[in-house]
Design an enzyme around this catalytic site. Structure first.
Site, short mmCIF file in Angstrom:
data_model
loop_
_atom_site.label_atom_id
_atom_site.label_comp_id
_atom_site.label_asym_id
_atom_site.label_seq_id
_atom_site.Cartn_x
_atom_site.Cartn_y
_atom_site.Cartn_z
N LYS A 22 0.96 -1.31 -0.09
CA LYS A 22 0.02 -0.03 -0.02
C LYS A 22 0.87 1.38 0.21
CE LYS A 22 -1.63 1.73 4.02
NZ LYS A 22 -1.33 3.03 4.54
N ASN A 23 1.90 1.19 0.93
CA ASN A 23 2.68 2.40 0.94
C ASN A 23 3.79 2.60 0.15
OD1 ASN A 23 1.20 3.11 3.18
ND2 ASN A 23 2.65 2.52 4.74
N CYS A 118 -5.23 12.42 12.27
CA CYS A 118 -6.09 11.30 12.56
C CYS A 118 -5.63 10.90 14.07
CB CYS A 118 -5.50 10.23 11.54
SG CYS A 118 -3.82 9.56 11.79
N ARG A 123 -0.50 14.94 12.48
CA ARG A 123 0.22 14.79 11.14
C ARG A 123 0.20 15.93 10.22
NH1 ARG A 123 -1.35 9.05 10.20
NH2 ARG A 123 0.34 9.16 8.67
N ASP A 309 4.87 1.29 12.11
CA ASP A 309 3.61 0.16 11.75
C ASP A 309 3.49 -1.00 12.08
OD1 ASP A 309 3.58 2.10 8.53
OD2 ASP A 309 2.85 2.56 10.34
N ARG A 401 -8.61 -0.71 4.88
CA ARG A 401 -7.83 0.49 4.14
C ARG A 401 -6.43 -0.25 3.51
NH1 ARG A 401 -6.91 5.79 7.36
NH2 ARG A 401 -5.57 5.96 5.54
C1 EPZ Z 1 4.03 7.27 6.11
O1 EPZ Z 1 3.29 8.19 6.90
C2 EPZ Z 1 3.23 5.88 6.39
N1 EPZ Z 1 2.27 6.15 5.49
C3 EPZ Z 1 2.84 5.70 7.77
O2 EPZ Z 1 2.04 4.42 7.62
C4 EPZ Z 1 3.85 5.43 8.63
O3 EPZ Z 1 3.41 5.26 9.77
C5 EPZ Z 1 4.69 6.83 8.63
O4 EPZ Z 1 5.23 6.98 7.25
C6 EPZ Z 1 6.21 6.21 9.44
O5 EPZ Z 1 6.73 5.18 9.11
C7 EPZ Z 1 2.05 6.03 4.10
O6 EPZ Z 1 3.30 5.84 3.60
C8 EPZ Z 1 1.02 6.39 3.16
P1 EPZ Z 1 5.99 10.91 8.35
P2 EPZ Z 1 3.66 9.88 6.97
O7 EPZ Z 1 5.79 11.85 7.41
O8 EPZ Z 1 4.52 10.25 5.48
C9 EPZ Z 1 5.90 14.21 11.70
C10 EPZ Z 1 0.35 2.99 7.76
O9 EPZ Z 1 -0.43 2.42 8.74
N2 EPZ Z 1 5.67 15.27 10.31
O10 EPZ Z 1 7.19 9.93 8.12
O11 EPZ Z 1 2.57 10.79 7.23
C11 EPZ Z 1 4.66 13.17 11.70
O12 EPZ Z 1 3.64 14.03 12.53
C12 EPZ Z 1 0.62 4.41 7.81
O13 EPZ Z 1 0.24 2.50 6.51
C13 EPZ Z 1 5.82 16.48 10.61
O14 EPZ Z 1 5.71 17.04 11.97
O15 EPZ Z 1 4.76 9.93 8.10
C14 EPZ Z 1 5.45 12.12 12.34
O16 EPZ Z 1 5.23 12.51 13.87
C15 EPZ Z 1 0.23 5.05 9.24
N3 EPZ Z 1 5.58 17.34 9.50
C16 EPZ Z 1 6.63 12.12 11.89
O17 EPZ Z 1 6.90 13.37 11.22
C17 EPZ Z 1 5.58 16.97 8.05
O18 EPZ Z 1 5.42 17.69 7.40
C18 EPZ Z 1 6.65 11.08 10.95
O19 EPZ Z 1 5.69 11.21 9.63
C19 EPZ Z 1 5.52 15.46 8.04
C20 EPZ Z 1 5.86 14.57 9.10
#
Ligand code: EPZ
Length: 422
Positions: A22-23, A118, A123, A309, A401
């Protein structure tokens, strides 16, 4: 809303075929916006997030030819492209923000809804916006929408991410593919979905992406990308989930369709709890231990550390371990939604800020449970495999999902599971 009825305890046995990731699919589908030529994606998982991303791409004016039986889709640009990504679609699937970079890079403008938070956290998308701004995107946020534009082509720059972010890395890589000149991105996320799949997909279409360091990537902008057909990698988290299923139930599984070298950290941890694991190029043979050993401390980290995850799934497993284990969640601020539900099954877990202390040797008793987010929901499924009696898991749309045909896959390996659709 659908629910699952699962009658435990059981021991899983047999073969599981892992679906496409998915990711990896979500950014690759978003990247199709960069193309003038048709794009064919294969091994696409039939899960709700993919449906939503495809609806979003269709709403932008692209022509889709999807074959769910063959897990494939063909995406063709039309002469009626718009650049509006509505809240109605982005709110249900936060990865909708991934169309921002491609739209601005290709069409010089975009109006995309802010994804919103969420259950697992706020996020924010500030790292996405800051990186795209450095490439030349101007934007303002009005009533929950990002109004973005660029007067001319995006211009390559050197950008260092303040925090490692999967989505921000993906957005910046995609936008840089069509920027003028070279972009260097530092402190990138290096999940295999990015460093392997998204990179290979775009390079196969003529992009010039080169990883020059562990977390550094250089992208030389090109004028356009050519027609491409690409098969998505196996789902890393689904694979880890089924490995936990074998361990929690003292079962034995052959898992096909995923390269085990990409989950060394997780497999080493499972060996520590007592699992017997053999691997081939795209196969994992895993036998769960009779006695599950506890793990004093697991800390979720960015790849190639232990993935957030799989945190919920490992928590369910460690409820069955002999002795105490501590799980520290360092990526998201609220990713313990599964704790309350595991407690309803009889688990003893103490939570203090981002640390959960799991007191093992739990004798799960079947109960009525509520899903909250994708990975928390599958942790409840894992616990119910070994609970005594019937467990009902409500609101399994969360599961739909990201897990393709999960009840069929579980039933095939000996789980007494039924989906009740109301
Ligand atoms: C991706 O989410 C994955 N989703 C998530 O999987 C996964 O948990 C996450 O990466 C971490 O590995 C997809 O790939 C679609 P991040 P993403 O940006 O990109 C903060 C699942 O279950 N942050 O690496 O949203 C954020 O809040 C899902 O498949 C900011 O502050 O994660 C988090 O604390 C759930 N500002 C941390 O960074 C930003 O602009 C890491 O988030 C972006 C992120």
């Amino acid at each position: 809303m659908d629910k699952f009825l699962i009658k435990g305890p059981c021991q899983v046995k047999g073969t599981v075929n892992i679906s496409g990731s998915k990711n990896a699919s979500l950014p690759i589908l978003a990247a199709s916006i960069l193309f003038d030529e048709p794009v064919e994606i294969k091994n696409l998982p039939n899960v709700r997030d993919i449906d939503t991303m495809l609806s979003l791409i269709k709403s932008l004016g692209f022509k889709l030819n999807r074959n769910k039986k063959k897990n494939s889709v063909k995406i063709c640009k039309t002469n009626k492209i718009n650049t509006f990504a509505p809240y109605s679609l982005v709110k249900t699937m936060r990865a909708g923000i991934l169309v921002l970079g491609p739209l601005v890079a290709k069409f010089k403008k975009a109006t995309t809804s802010l994804p919103g938070g969420c259950l697992i956290g706020a996020r924010p998308v500030n790292f996405h916006l800051n990186a795209l701004k450095k490439l030349g995107m101007n934007y303002k946020i009005v009533k929950g929408y990002i109004h973005a534009s660029t007067k001319s082509n995006l211009i390559g720059k050197t950008i260092k991410f303040p925090i490692i972010s999967v989505g921000a890395t993906e957005n910046a890589i995609m936008a840089a593919c069509l920027a003028t000149g070279k972009t260097t991105l530092k402190n990138c996320a290096i999940e295999p979905e990015i460093k392997n799949d998204l990179t290979s997909f775009l390079n196969k279409a003529g992009a010039k992406i080169k990883w020059t360091g562990k977390r550094t990537v250089e992208i030389k902008g090109v004028k356009s990308l050519k027609q491409v057909s690409y098969s998505i990698m196996g789902d890393r988290i689904e694979c880890g989930t089924f490995c936990v299923a074998a361990c929690i139930s003292q079962g034995r599984l052959k898992i096909n369709g995923f390269n085990p070298k990409l989950i060394k950290t997780e497999l080493n941890l499972l060996k520590k709890i007592g699992a017997k694991i053999d691997i081939n190029e795209n196969e994992i043979f895993i036998k769960g231990p009779k006695k599950i050993k506890n793990i004093p401390l697991i800390k979720t980290k960015e790849y190639d550390g232990f993935p957030t995850d799989l945190q919920a799934q490992f928590m369910a497993l460690l409820c069955k371990a002999n002795g105490k284990s501590v799980i520290s969640e360092s990526i998201f601020e609220n990713r313990f939604m599964h704790v309350a539900e595991l407690r309803r099954l009889g688990a003893k877990i103490l939570v203090k800020q981002n640390k959960a202390t799991v007191f093992g040797s739990t004798n799960f008793q079947g109960a009525e449970l509520m899903s909250s987010d994708l990975r928390a929901s599958v942790a409840l499924v894992l616990a119910s495999l070994v609970a005594n009696g019937m467990t009902t898991i409500n609101r399994i749309y969360h599961l739909d999902r990201g897990y393709e045909k999960i009840e069929k896959k579980l039933a095939k390996i000996g789980v007494n599971i039924k989906r009740i659709s109301k």
